[in-house]
Write a protein that holds these residues in place. Structure first.
Motif, PDB file in Angstrom:
ATOM      1  N   GLY A  43       0.799  -1.111  -0.021  1.00  0.00           N
ATOM      2  CA  GLY A  43       0.016  -0.025  -0.009  1.00  0.00           C
ATOM      3  C   GLY A  43       0.476   1.190   0.031  1.00  0.00           C
ATOM      4  N   PHE A  44       0.179   2.310   0.418  1.00  0.00           N
ATOM      5  CA  PHE A  44       0.973   3.756   0.420  1.00  0.00           C
ATOM      6  C   PHE A  44       2.045   3.836   1.259  1.00  0.00           C
ATOM      7  CE2 PHE A  44       0.370   8.202   1.908  1.00  0.00           C
ATOM      8  CZ  PHE A  44       0.762   8.956   0.553  1.00  0.00           C
ATOM      9  N   ASN A  98       7.972  -3.619  -5.490  1.00  0.00           N
ATOM     10  CA  ASN A  98       8.006  -2.290  -4.930  1.00  0.00           C
ATOM     11  C   ASN A  98       7.265  -1.058  -6.152  1.00  0.00           C
ATOM     12  OD1 ASN A  98       9.689  -3.045  -2.905  1.00  0.00           O
ATOM     13  ND2 ASN A  98      11.519  -2.447  -3.944  1.00  0.00           N
ATOM     14  N   LEU A  99       6.179  -0.655  -5.620  1.00  0.00           N
ATOM     15  CA  LEU A  99       5.507   0.146  -6.282  1.00  0.00           C
ATOM     16  C   LEU A  99       6.043   1.639  -6.260  1.00  0.00           C
ATOM     17  CD1 LEU A  99       1.564  -0.444  -5.419  1.00  0.00           C
ATOM     18  CD2 LEU A  99       3.181  -1.260  -7.160  1.00  0.00           C
ATOM     19  N   GLU A 100       6.630   2.038  -7.583  1.00  0.00           N
ATOM     20  CA  GLU A 100       7.366   3.188  -7.635  1.00  0.00           C
ATOM     21  C   GLU A 100       6.829   3.940  -8.881  1.00  0.00           C
ATOM     22  OE1 GLU A 100      10.109   4.338  -5.759  1.00  0.00           O
ATOM     23  OE2 GLU A 100      10.918   2.413  -4.876  1.00  0.00           O
ATOM     24  N   ASP A 102      -2.587   5.049 -11.007  1.00  0.00           N
ATOM     25  CA  ASP A 102      -2.837   4.375 -12.307  1.00  0.00           C
ATOM     26  C   ASP A 102      -1.136   4.064 -12.715  1.00  0.00           C
ATOM     27  OD1 ASP A 102      -5.515   4.751 -13.054  1.00  0.00           O
ATOM     28  OD2 ASP A 102      -5.112   7.075 -12.707  1.00  0.00           O
ATOM     29  N   SER A 103      -0.243   4.618 -12.427  1.00  0.00           N
ATOM     30  CA  SER A 103       0.965   4.624 -13.034  1.00  0.00           C
ATOM     31  C   SER A 103       1.568   3.155 -12.501  1.00  0.00           C
ATOM     32  CB  SER A 103       2.118   5.636 -12.396  1.00  0.00           C
ATOM     33  OG  SER A 103       2.377   5.616 -10.822  1.00  0.00           O
ATOM     34  N   TYR A 104       0.970   2.655 -11.466  1.00  0.00           N
ATOM     35  CA  TYR A 104       1.225   1.419 -10.744  1.00  0.00           C
ATOM     36  C   TYR A 104       0.830   0.060 -11.717  1.00  0.00           C
ATOM     37  CZ  TYR A 104       2.267   4.327  -6.810  1.00  0.00           C
ATOM     38  OH  TYR A 104       2.728   5.347  -5.996  1.00  0.00           O
ATOM     39  N   ALA A 105      -0.045   0.439 -12.645  1.00  0.00           N
ATOM     40  CA  ALA A 105      -0.792  -0.703 -13.330  1.00  0.00           C
ATOM     41  C   ALA A 105       0.274  -1.287 -14.220  1.00  0.00           C
ATOM     42  CB  ALA A 105      -1.853  -0.113 -14.302  1.00  0.00           C
ATOM     43  N   GLU A 106       1.200  -0.980 -14.666  1.00  0.00           N
ATOM     44  CA  GLU A 106       2.279  -1.608 -15.715  1.00  0.00           C
ATOM     45  C   GLU A 106       3.043  -2.152 -14.766  1.00  0.00           C
ATOM     46  OE1 GLU A 106       6.034  -0.414 -18.714  1.00  0.00           O
ATOM     47  OE2 GLU A 106       4.673   1.034 -17.991  1.00  0.00           O
ATOM     48  N   GLN A 107       3.517  -2.078 -13.613  1.00  0.00           N
ATOM     49  CA  GLN A 107       4.234  -2.964 -12.838  1.00  0.00           C
ATOM     50  C   GLN A 107       3.464  -3.925 -12.319  1.00  0.00           C
ATOM     51  OE1 GLN A 107       6.345  -0.355  -9.575  1.00  0.00           O
ATOM     52  NE2 GLN A 107       5.314   1.264 -10.788  1.00  0.00           N
ATOM     53  N   ILE A 108       2.021  -3.887 -11.902  1.00  0.00           N
ATOM     54  CA  ILE A 108       1.473  -5.201 -11.696  1.00  0.00           C
ATOM     55  C   ILE A 108       1.069  -6.025 -12.638  1.00  0.00           C
ATOM     56  CG2 ILE A 108      -0.969  -5.520 -10.629  1.00  0.00           C
ATOM     57  CD1 ILE A 108      -0.945  -3.059  -9.177  1.00  0.00           C
ATOM     58  N   HIS A 152      -2.776  -4.861   0.061  1.00  0.00           N
ATOM     59  CA  HIS A 152      -3.066  -3.969   1.376  1.00  0.00           C
ATOM     60  C   HIS A 152      -3.365  -2.591   1.042  1.00  0.00           C
ATOM     61  CE1 HIS A 152      -2.025  -2.053   5.184  1.00  0.00           C
ATOM     62  NE2 HIS A 152      -2.684  -2.668   5.438  1.00  0.00           N
ATOM     63  N   SER A 153      -4.340  -2.091   1.597  1.00  0.00           N
ATOM     64  CA  SER A 153      -4.316  -0.800   1.531  1.00  0.00           C
ATOM     65  C   SER A 153      -4.536  -0.273   0.245  1.00  0.00           C
ATOM     66  CB  SER A 153      -3.444  -0.138   2.448  1.00  0.00           C
ATOM     67  OG  SER A 153      -3.803   1.283   2.601  1.00  0.00           O
ATOM     68  N   MET A 154      -3.750   0.832  -0.139  1.00  0.00           N
ATOM     69  CA  MET A 154      -3.870   1.414  -1.467  1.00  0.00           C
ATOM     70  C   MET A 154      -3.542   0.332  -2.784  1.00  0.00           C
ATOM     71  SD  MET A 154      -1.242   4.173  -3.279  1.00  0.00           S
ATOM     72  CE  MET A 154      -0.133   2.908  -3.459  1.00  0.00           C
ATOM     73  N   GLY A 155      -2.749  -0.442  -2.151  1.00  0.00           N
ATOM     74  CA  GLY A 155      -2.534  -1.970  -3.103  1.00  0.00           C
ATOM     75  C   GLY A 155      -3.994  -2.352  -3.790  1.00  0.00           C
ATOM     76  N   GLY A 156      -5.144  -2.205  -2.899  1.00  0.00           N
ATOM     77  CA  GLY A 156      -6.381  -2.688  -3.638  1.00  0.00           C
ATOM     78  C   GLY A 156      -6.914  -1.762  -4.905  1.00  0.00           C
ATOM     79  N   LEU A 157      -6.422  -0.443  -4.472  1.00  0.00           N
ATOM     80  CA  LEU A 157      -6.814   0.469  -5.640  1.00  0.00           C
ATOM     81  C   LEU A 157      -5.940   0.292  -6.923  1.00  0.00           C
ATOM     82  CD1 LEU A 157      -7.625   3.869  -3.628  1.00  0.00           C
ATOM     83  CD2 LEU A 157      -9.352   2.130  -4.480  1.00  0.00           C
ATOM     84  N   ALA A 158      -4.782  -0.070  -6.631  1.00  0.00           N
ATOM     85  CA  ALA A 158      -3.793  -0.179  -7.653  1.00  0.00           C
ATOM     86  C   ALA A 158      -3.869  -1.454  -8.393  1.00  0.00           C
ATOM     87  CB  ALA A 158      -2.363  -0.396  -6.957  1.00  0.00           C
ATOM     88  N   ALA A 159      -4.579  -2.463  -7.961  1.00  0.00           N
ATOM     89  CA  ALA A 159      -5.087  -3.772  -8.537  1.00  0.00           C
ATOM     90  C   ALA A 159      -6.092  -3.373  -9.373  1.00  0.00           C
ATOM     91  CB  ALA A 159      -5.327  -4.916  -7.740  1.00  0.00           C
ATOM     92  N   ARG A 160      -7.009  -2.481  -8.545  1.00  0.00           N
ATOM     93  CA  ARG A 160      -8.366  -2.163  -9.466  1.00  0.00           C
ATOM     94  C   ARG A 160      -7.846  -1.482 -10.762  1.00  0.00           C
ATOM     95  NH1 ARG A 160     -12.463   0.390  -5.484  1.00  0.00           N
ATOM     96  NH2 ARG A 160     -13.737   0.427  -7.368  1.00  0.00           N
ATOM     97  N   ALA A 161      -6.915  -0.246 -10.364  1.00  0.00           N
ATOM     98  CA  ALA A 161      -6.447   0.461 -11.456  1.00  0.00           C
ATOM     99  C   ALA A 161      -6.082  -0.343 -12.618  1.00  0.00           C
ATOM    100  CB  ALA A 161      -5.670   1.516 -11.246  1.00  0.00           C
ATOM    101  N   TRP A 162      -5.029  -1.433 -12.148  1.00  0.00           N
ATOM    102  CA  TRP A 162      -4.475  -2.194 -13.141  1.00  0.00           C
ATOM    103  C   TRP A 162      -5.468  -3.180 -13.941  1.00  0.00           C
ATOM    104  CZ3 TRP A 162      -5.085  -7.655 -12.668  1.00  0.00           C
ATOM    105  CH2 TRP A 162      -4.538  -8.361 -13.554  1.00  0.00           C
ATOM    106  N   TRP A 163      -6.735  -3.285 -13.312  1.00  0.00           N
ATOM    107  CA  TRP A 163      -7.742  -4.021 -13.938  1.00  0.00           C
ATOM    108  C   TRP A 163      -8.424  -3.359 -15.085  1.00  0.00           C
ATOM    109  CZ3 TRP A 163      -9.130  -9.287 -14.242  1.00  0.00           C
ATOM    110  CH2 TRP A 163     -10.530  -9.536 -14.591  1.00  0.00           C
ATOM    111  N   ARG A 164      -8.362  -2.205 -14.588  1.00  0.00           N
ATOM    112  CA  ARG A 164      -9.179  -1.224 -15.751  1.00  0.00           C
ATOM    113  C   ARG A 164      -8.351  -1.057 -16.700  1.00  0.00           C
ATOM    114  NH1 ARG A 164     -10.611   4.863 -13.620  1.00  0.00           N
ATOM    115  NH2 ARG A 164      -8.286   4.883 -12.749  1.00  0.00           N
TER     116      ARG A 164
END
Length: 321
Positions: A122-123, A148-150, A157-163, A183-195
């Motif tokens: 997460g964050f 590591n999300l960077e 949205d920028s984490y989508a490529e890493q996921i 965990h935490s923001m990671g859930g939103l990052a996964a949803r952003a990747w799914w989108r």
């Protein structure tokens, strides 16, 4: 496994600054009043713990308006604070700044045919957050990897490529659609990747732990890009929800608690149509390491493994075609 973490360096410098501030106060006041010098230094070092207590007090106060979740008792809040202080220091003062490479990803030839786990932090975190998970998953023979999300304060949205790269790597090694545990923001990052993927990539299950799916009150104090995106009723979250009407999420489990000191009101960590699991009395970081959460995820892996025997993913290209 990543070779660098800007977050680790930030945390090292932060803790060094905190310790230096305590030492300077101690040296300055000791000749005049050893008691005052010691008390002041202790207060400086206790600052993170005091902030955690303040967060829990605010979350408890706002819980009055969240009638869908049982309000935490005073005893639960005190126990949650004690537990969170311990988990916070283990995570942010040791594993993430100094031991984030301690446990390697488990992706060898023997992982073929097994359902793997992609761990998304997460964050203001890095892969060191997942060290206990990596250790237990590896010991049980489950394929697993953590990234590591960077950049740390970039757009979600920028984490989508890493996921996407992590999911593809896991699928290539195992031949099966992975489980995402976030965990935490990671859930939103996964949803952003799914989108971003258009919902075309195979995912066995999405597990989120204390994720601000509908935003969180405390994000109003953040001026970072990803912090602003996590504000209650943010336009970014609204757009995410709209897109999921066209591309529904894979089977999803959401863990949440009435003592979350970061994601509150508590019901914001739930999703419509998901298997929302309430675990009372656990704070934000501690929730990710509760035995019930880990055991349920392991059981999920076993179910996915059994239900998908013989069903191999023939290639990412075929999935996305």
């Amino acid at each position: 496994m990543p070779t660098a973490s800007s977050l680790a360096r930030r945390l090292q410098l932060s803790w060094a600054a905190l310790c230096l501030a305590a030492a300077l106060w101690l040296a300055w006041r000791w000749p005049h009043s050893p008691l005052l010098a010691f008390a002041g230094a202790a207060l400086v070092l206790a600052l993170p713990s005091l902030i955690l207590a303040l967060e829990l007090c605010i979350a408890s106060s706002l819980a009055r308006s969240d009638t869908t979740v049982p309000r935490a008792s005073g005893t639960q809040l005190i126990r949650a604070w004690i537990s969170e202080v311990r988990h916070f220091h283990h995570t942010f003062a040791w594993r993430q700044p100094f031991r984030w490479r301690e446990v390697e990803d488990h992706l060898d030839a023997g992982c073929e045919g097994r359902v793997g786990v992609v761990l998304v932090h997460g964050f203001v975190c890095n892969r060191g957050f997942w060290t206990p998970w990596l250790r237990r998953l590896r010991s049980a023979g489950h394929p697993c990897l953590a990234m590591n999300l960077e950049p740390v304060y970039g757009s979600i949205d920028s984490y989508a490529e890493q996921i996407d790269a992590a999911v593809r790597r896991m699928t290539k090694v195992t031949g099966r659609a992975p489980v995402l545990v976030c965990h935490s923001m990671g859930g939103l990052a996964a949803r952003a990747w799914w989108r971003a993927s258009g919902g075309r990539t195979a995912v066995a299950h999405l597990v989120t732990i204390a994720s601000p799916h509908r935003g969180t009150w405390v994000a109003r104090f953040s001026h970072k890009v990803n912090g602003r995106q996590m504000r209650l009723k943010s336009a970014w979250i609204a757009a995410l929800q709209t897109d999921e009407l066209r591309h529904p999420l894979p089977p999803t489990t959401c863990w949440y608690s009435n003592c979350d000191n970061v994601v509150f009101p508590s019901s914001t960590a739930t999703l419509g149509g998901a298997d929302n699991r309430f675990l009372p009395g656990e704070a934000h970081v501690a929730l990710a390491f509760h035995p019930a959460v880990h055991d349920a995820c392991v059981q999920l892996l076993h179910r996915e493994q059994s239900s998908r025997q013989g069903e191999f993913v023939t290639g990412i290209g075929a999935e996305n075609g």
